[in-house]
Design a protein around this motif. Structure first.
Motif, mmCIF file in Angstrom:
data_model
loop_
_atom_site.group_PDB
_atom_site.id
_atom_site.type_symbol
_atom_site.label_atom_id
_atom_site.label_comp_id
_atom_site.label_asym_id
_atom_site.label_seq_id
_atom_site.Cartn_x
_atom_site.Cartn_y
_atom_site.Cartn_z
ATOM 1 N N HIS A 176 5.957 -0.682 2.404
ATOM 2 C CA HIS A 176 4.889 0.270 2.084
ATOM 3 C C HIS A 176 5.489 1.589 1.618
ATOM 4 O O HIS A 176 6.567 1.978 2.052
ATOM 5 C CB HIS A 176 4.001 0.519 3.308
ATOM 6 N N ALA A 219 0.825 -1.213 0.000
ATOM 7 C CA ALA A 219 0.000 0.000 0.000
ATOM 8 C C ALA A 219 0.856 1.258 0.000
ATOM 9 O O ALA A 219 2.013 1.245 0.415
ATOM 10 C CB ALA A 219 -0.909 0.003 1.223
ATOM 11 N N GLU A 220 0.267 2.327 -0.474
ATOM 12 C CA GLU A 220 0.863 3.657 -0.418
ATOM 13 C C GLU A 220 0.044 4.447 0.595
ATOM 14 O O GLU A 220 -1.140 4.679 0.394
ATOM 15 C CB GLU A 220 0.791 4.347 -1.786
ATOM 16 N N LEU A 242 -0.136 6.749 -8.026
ATOM 17 C CA LEU A 242 -0.507 5.872 -6.916
ATOM 18 C C LEU A 242 -1.593 4.896 -7.349
ATOM 19 O O LEU A 242 -2.523 5.267 -8.038
ATOM 20 C CB LEU A 242 -1.014 6.680 -5.721
ATOM 21 N N ARG A 243 -1.470 3.648 -6.944
ATOM 22 C CA ARG A 243 -2.478 2.649 -7.288
ATOM 23 C C ARG A 243 -3.348 2.268 -6.105
ATOM 24 O O ARG A 243 -4.537 2.120 -6.222
ATOM 25 C CB ARG A 243 -1.815 1.398 -7.854
ATOM 26 N N HIS A 244 -2.756 2.061 -4.955
ATOM 27 C CA HIS A 244 -3.499 1.614 -3.784
ATOM 28 C C HIS A 244 -3.257 2.578 -2.629
ATOM 29 O O HIS A 244 -2.635 2.221 -1.633
ATOM 30 C CB HIS A 244 -3.072 0.195 -3.391
ATOM 31 N N ALA A 245 -3.744 3.786 -2.789
ATOM 32 C CA ALA A 245 -3.527 4.819 -1.768
ATOM 33 C C ALA A 245 -4.459 4.606 -0.581
ATOM 34 O O ALA A 245 -5.639 4.323 -0.748
ATOM 35 C CB ALA A 245 -3.748 6.199 -2.360
ATOM 36 N N VAL A 246 -3.894 4.731 0.602
ATOM 37 C CA VAL A 246 -4.657 4.603 1.840
ATOM 38 C C VAL A 246 -4.476 5.913 2.608
ATOM 39 O O VAL A 246 -3.393 6.174 3.131
ATOM 40 C CB VAL A 246 -4.143 3.426 2.699
#
Length: 77
Positions: free
Chosen positions: A29, A2-3, A65-69
């Motif tokens: 991460h 995750a990012e 960003l692909r999986h930004a949290v």
């Protein structure tokens, strides 16, 4: 992995993440740099909630960003 887009409140600012960063990066991460609004007047005007919210949204919606949290910290956290 995750990012994590880390957004802290105006007080204590980015120092809120000092204890977390050493754990996220070695675990694989990403923690992309963000440019949150500073205190009122730092951008030539008031940096209110809407400006801060736009900064967080801009950090999450970056095209690289692909999986930004998004993660937030409340004052005193």
């Amino acid at each position: 992995m995750a990012e994590f887009v880390l957004a802290a409140g105006a007080w204590p600012g980015s120092r809120a993440w000092d204890g977390l960063l050493p754990e996220l990066r070695p675990a694989g991460h990403g923690v992309p740099p963000t440019a949150p609004a500073g205190p009122p007047g730092s951008r030539g005007g008031r940096a209110g909630r809407s400006v801060r919210a736009q900064d967080v949204v801009g950090g999450v919606e970056r095209p690289d960003l692909r999986h930004a949290v998004p993660v937030g910290a409340a004052p005193g956290a």
